[in-house]
Design a protein around this motif. Structure first.
Motif, PDB file in Angstrom:
ATOM      1  N   ALA A 105      25.308  51.111  36.298  1.00  0.00           N
ATOM      2  CA  ALA A 105      25.724  52.465  36.646  1.00  0.00           C
ATOM      3  C   ALA A 105      26.457  53.061  35.454  1.00  0.00           C
ATOM      4  O   ALA A 105      27.121  52.339  34.704  1.00  0.00           O
ATOM      5  CB  ALA A 105      26.635  52.441  37.871  1.00  0.00           C
ATOM      6  N   PRO A 106      26.363  54.377  35.246  1.00  0.00           N
ATOM      7  CA  PRO A 106      26.987  55.000  34.068  1.00  0.00           C
ATOM      8  C   PRO A 106      28.468  54.689  33.910  1.00  0.00           C
ATOM      9  O   PRO A 106      28.936  54.437  32.798  1.00  0.00           O
ATOM     10  CB  PRO A 106      26.743  56.500  34.302  1.00  0.00           C
ATOM     11  CG  PRO A 106      25.498  56.551  35.116  1.00  0.00           C
ATOM     12  CD  PRO A 106      25.569  55.351  36.018  1.00  0.00           C
ATOM     13  N   ILE A 107      29.230  54.695  35.006  1.00  0.00           N
ATOM     14  CA  ILE A 107      30.665  54.443  34.889  1.00  0.00           C
ATOM     15  C   ILE A 107      30.946  53.031  34.392  1.00  0.00           C
ATOM     16  O   ILE A 107      31.911  52.802  33.655  1.00  0.00           O
ATOM     17  CB  ILE A 107      31.386  54.712  36.233  1.00  0.00           C
ATOM     18  CG1 ILE A 107      32.905  54.700  36.026  1.00  0.00           C
ATOM     19  CG2 ILE A 107      30.958  53.684  37.294  1.00  0.00           C
ATOM     20  CD1 ILE A 107      33.676  55.150  37.253  1.00  0.00           C
ATOM     21  N   GLU A 108      30.098  52.080  34.782  1.00  0.00           N
ATOM     22  CA  GLU A 108      30.277  50.703  34.324  1.00  0.00           C
ATOM     23  C   GLU A 108      29.906  50.581  32.842  1.00  0.00           C
ATOM     24  O   GLU A 108      30.598  49.906  32.070  1.00  0.00           O
ATOM     25  CB  GLU A 108      29.405  49.759  35.154  1.00  0.00           C
ATOM     26  CG  GLU A 108      29.796  49.663  36.617  1.00  0.00           C
ATOM     27  CD  GLU A 108      31.075  48.873  36.815  1.00  0.00           C
ATOM     28  OE1 GLU A 108      31.397  48.027  35.960  1.00  0.00           O
ATOM     29  OE2 GLU A 108      31.752  49.104  37.828  1.00  0.00           O
ATOM     30  N   LEU A 109      28.828  51.212  32.454  1.00  0.00           N
ATOM     31  CA  LEU A 109      28.399  51.130  31.062  1.00  0.00           C
ATOM     32  C   LEU A 109      29.419  51.790  30.138  1.00  0.00           C
ATOM     33  O   LEU A 109      29.603  51.360  29.000  1.00  0.00           O
ATOM     34  CB  LEU A 109      27.033  51.788  30.902  1.00  0.00           C
ATOM     35  CG  LEU A 109      25.878  51.130  31.679  1.00  0.00           C
ATOM     36  CD1 LEU A 109      24.593  51.903  31.459  1.00  0.00           C
ATOM     37  CD2 LEU A 109      25.703  49.681  31.284  1.00  0.00           C
ATOM     38  N   ARG A 146      11.754  44.859  35.866  1.00  0.00           N
ATOM     39  CA  ARG A 146      12.798  45.623  35.195  1.00  0.00           C
ATOM     40  C   ARG A 146      12.387  47.099  35.174  1.00  0.00           C
ATOM     41  O   ARG A 146      11.655  47.548  34.298  1.00  0.00           O
ATOM     42  CB  ARG A 146      13.005  45.121  33.762  1.00  0.00           C
ATOM     43  CG  ARG A 146      13.242  43.622  33.643  1.00  0.00           C
ATOM     44  CD  ARG A 146      14.571  43.242  34.281  1.00  0.00           C
ATOM     45  NE  ARG A 146      14.949  41.896  33.905  1.00  0.00           N
ATOM     46  CZ  ARG A 146      15.128  40.916  34.775  1.00  0.00           C
ATOM     47  NH1 ARG A 146      14.952  41.138  36.053  1.00  0.00           N
ATOM     48  NH2 ARG A 146      15.515  39.720  34.360  1.00  0.00           N
ATOM     49  N   THR A 147      12.823  47.853  36.172  1.00  0.00           N
ATOM     50  CA  THR A 147      12.473  49.259  36.244  1.00  0.00           C
ATOM     51  C   THR A 147      13.701  50.080  36.597  1.00  0.00           C
ATOM     52  O   THR A 147      14.710  49.557  37.049  1.00  0.00           O
ATOM     53  CB  THR A 147      11.400  49.513  37.317  1.00  0.00           C
ATOM     54  OG1 THR A 147      11.914  49.108  38.591  1.00  0.00           O
ATOM     55  CG2 THR A 147      10.122  48.764  37.013  1.00  0.00           C
ATOM     56  N   GLY A 148      13.615  51.387  36.392  1.00  0.00           N
ATOM     57  CA  GLY A 148      14.656  52.299  36.833  1.00  0.00           C
ATOM     58  C   GLY A 148      15.993  52.045  36.161  1.00  0.00           C
ATOM     59  O   GLY A 148      16.066  51.677  34.988  1.00  0.00           O
ATOM     60  N   PRO A 149      17.099  52.244  36.919  1.00  0.00           N
ATOM     61  CA  PRO A 149      18.444  52.097  36.348  1.00  0.00           C
ATOM     62  C   PRO A 149      18.704  50.718  35.760  1.00  0.00           C
ATOM     63  O   PRO A 149      19.424  50.589  34.767  1.00  0.00           O
ATOM     64  CB  PRO A 149      19.361  52.367  37.547  1.00  0.00           C
ATOM     65  CG  PRO A 149      18.535  53.152  38.502  1.00  0.00           C
ATOM     66  CD  PRO A 149      17.137  52.667  38.328  1.00  0.00           C
ATOM     67  N   ASP A 150      18.121  49.686  36.367  1.00  0.00           N
ATOM     68  CA  ASP A 150      18.332  48.338  35.847  1.00  0.00           C
ATOM     69  C   ASP A 150      17.775  48.210  34.433  1.00  0.00           C
ATOM     70  O   ASP A 150      18.428  47.672  33.532  1.00  0.00           O
ATOM     71  CB  ASP A 150      17.667  47.300  36.756  1.00  0.00           C
ATOM     72  CG  ASP A 150      18.203  47.335  38.172  1.00  0.00           C
ATOM     73  OD1 ASP A 150      19.243  47.989  38.392  1.00  0.00           O
ATOM     74  OD2 ASP A 150      17.593  46.721  39.054  1.00  0.00           O
ATOM     75  N   ALA A 153      19.886  50.287  31.938  1.00  0.00           N
ATOM     76  CA  ALA A 153      21.146  49.627  31.596  1.00  0.00           C
ATOM     77  C   ALA A 153      20.901  48.463  30.646  1.00  0.00           C
ATOM     78  O   ALA A 153      21.635  48.281  29.658  1.00  0.00           O
ATOM     79  CB  ALA A 153      21.838  49.132  32.861  1.00  0.00           C
ATOM     80  N   ARG A 154      19.864  47.683  30.924  1.00  0.00           N
ATOM     81  CA  ARG A 154      19.533  46.550  30.054  1.00  0.00           C
ATOM     82  C   ARG A 154      19.224  47.035  28.641  1.00  0.00           C
ATOM     83  O   ARG A 154      19.684  46.464  27.648  1.00  0.00           O
ATOM     84  CB  ARG A 154      18.352  45.788  30.651  1.00  0.00           C
ATOM     85  CG  ARG A 154      17.907  44.573  29.853  1.00  0.00           C
ATOM     86  CD  ARG A 154      16.777  43.855  30.578  1.00  0.00           C
ATOM     87  NE  ARG A 154      17.247  43.248  31.808  1.00  0.00           N
ATOM     88  CZ  ARG A 154      17.806  42.046  31.890  1.00  0.00           C
ATOM     89  NH1 ARG A 154      17.951  41.310  30.784  1.00  0.00           N
ATOM     90  NH2 ARG A 154      18.190  41.566  33.055  1.00  0.00           N
ATOM     91  N   GLU A 155      18.452  48.110  28.537  1.00  0.00           N
ATOM     92  CA  GLU A 155      18.079  48.644  27.228  1.00  0.00           C
ATOM     93  C   GLU A 155      19.307  49.172  26.481  1.00  0.00           C
ATOM     94  O   GLU A 155      19.484  48.897  25.291  1.00  0.00           O
ATOM     95  CB  GLU A 155      17.055  49.766  27.405  1.00  0.00           C
ATOM     96  CG  GLU A 155      16.574  50.363  26.094  1.00  0.00           C
ATOM     97  CD  GLU A 155      15.531  51.441  26.296  1.00  0.00           C
ATOM     98  OE1 GLU A 155      15.117  52.036  25.272  1.00  0.00           O
ATOM     99  OE2 GLU A 155      15.129  51.701  27.453  1.00  0.00           O
ATOM    100  N   ALA A 156      20.171  49.912  27.191  1.00  0.00           N
ATOM    101  CA  ALA A 156      21.358  50.469  26.549  1.00  0.00           C
ATOM    102  C   ALA A 156      22.283  49.364  26.053  1.00  0.00           C
ATOM    103  O   ALA A 156      22.777  49.409  24.912  1.00  0.00           O
ATOM    104  CB  ALA A 156      22.094  51.380  27.518  1.00  0.00           C
ATOM    105  N   LEU A 157      22.537  48.361  26.881  1.00  0.00           N
ATOM    106  CA  LEU A 157      23.435  47.266  26.501  1.00  0.00           C
ATOM    107  C   LEU A 157      22.884  46.495  25.305  1.00  0.00           C
ATOM    108  O   LEU A 157      23.635  46.104  24.406  1.00  0.00           O
ATOM    109  CB  LEU A 157      23.642  46.329  27.695  1.00  0.00           C
ATOM    110  CG  LEU A 157      24.498  46.901  28.835  1.00  0.00           C
ATOM    111  CD1 LEU A 157      24.288  46.093  30.112  1.00  0.00           C
ATOM    112  CD2 LEU A 157      25.971  46.908  28.440  1.00  0.00           C
TER     113      LEU A 157
END
Length: 204
Positions: A105-109, A146-150, A153-157
């Protein structure tokens, strides 16, 4: 470990310790949180099949080995860094693998930058660097797709330089409602997590 409370640190620590136990590693579970949630969980569950000790002190890294004996694994449940930095940093000084549960979730990232700063600071205090990994927690899909928000998030991290484990923990009542109950890790995502962490350790 994480900056904030409520991200699943204790749930992850307790389930991981059970998974290690069921894998034959006879762990020690160290409750470093002044709230003593892991210890209370073990009491409500009429005991875990491995020892649980409370060490909510600022020199955990000096004390753990006094309780370890010949055990092959120790799981440390760290308190949130923002409220108990001294304890959390001491745990980070001891542990050779830092596991950060993160909800996609954006707040966690958004919290990952200050977490990285904390990591860098503690790494400078260690004789050897710790390995730091992220486990995606409370994900939206139970399977490995691995689709959607998951996936986002994986890609951003990954782009930010974090190592994201293959195992991810789905948002399930099995985990969310498990506090105070006996745990059986066989067949759960936490058994997959334990196996992945064991392989990482053996590869060192």
């Amino acid at each position: 470990m994480n900056l904030k409370p409520g991200v699943g640190k204790t749930t992850s620590a307790v389930w991981l310790a059970h998974a290690l136990h069921e894998s034959g590693y006879s762990p020690l579970l160290v409750d470093g949180d002044p709230a003593s949630s892991a210890l209370r969980w073990s009491e409500l569950a009429e005991g875990f099949p491995f020892p649980v000790i409370a060490l909510p002190v600022g020199d955990v890294h000096r004390r753990v080995n006094d309780f370890l004996g010949d055990r092959r694994a120790v799981v440390l449940d760290a308190p949130q860094l923002e409220d108990h930095p001294r304890i959390a940093r001491s745990i980070m000084r001891y542990a050779n693998e830092w596991i950060v549960p993160v909800t996609p979730a954006p707040i966690e990232l958004d919290r990952m930058a200050p977490i990285r700063s904390e990591m860098d600071e503690v790494q400078s205090l260690r004789a050897e660097p710790a390995r730091a990994v992220v486990v995606l927690n409370r994900t939206n899909r139970a399977d490995a797709t691995r689709t959607g928000p998951d996936a986002d998030a994986r890609e951003a991290l990954t782009e930010w330089g974090f190592v994201v484990l293959d195992t991810q923990i789905a948002r399930l009542d099995l985990y969310a409602q498990s506090f105070g109950s006996p745990v059986r890790a066989k067949g759960s995502a936490y058994m997959d997590l334990a196996e992945e962490l064991i392989k990482r350790q053996e590869a060192v």
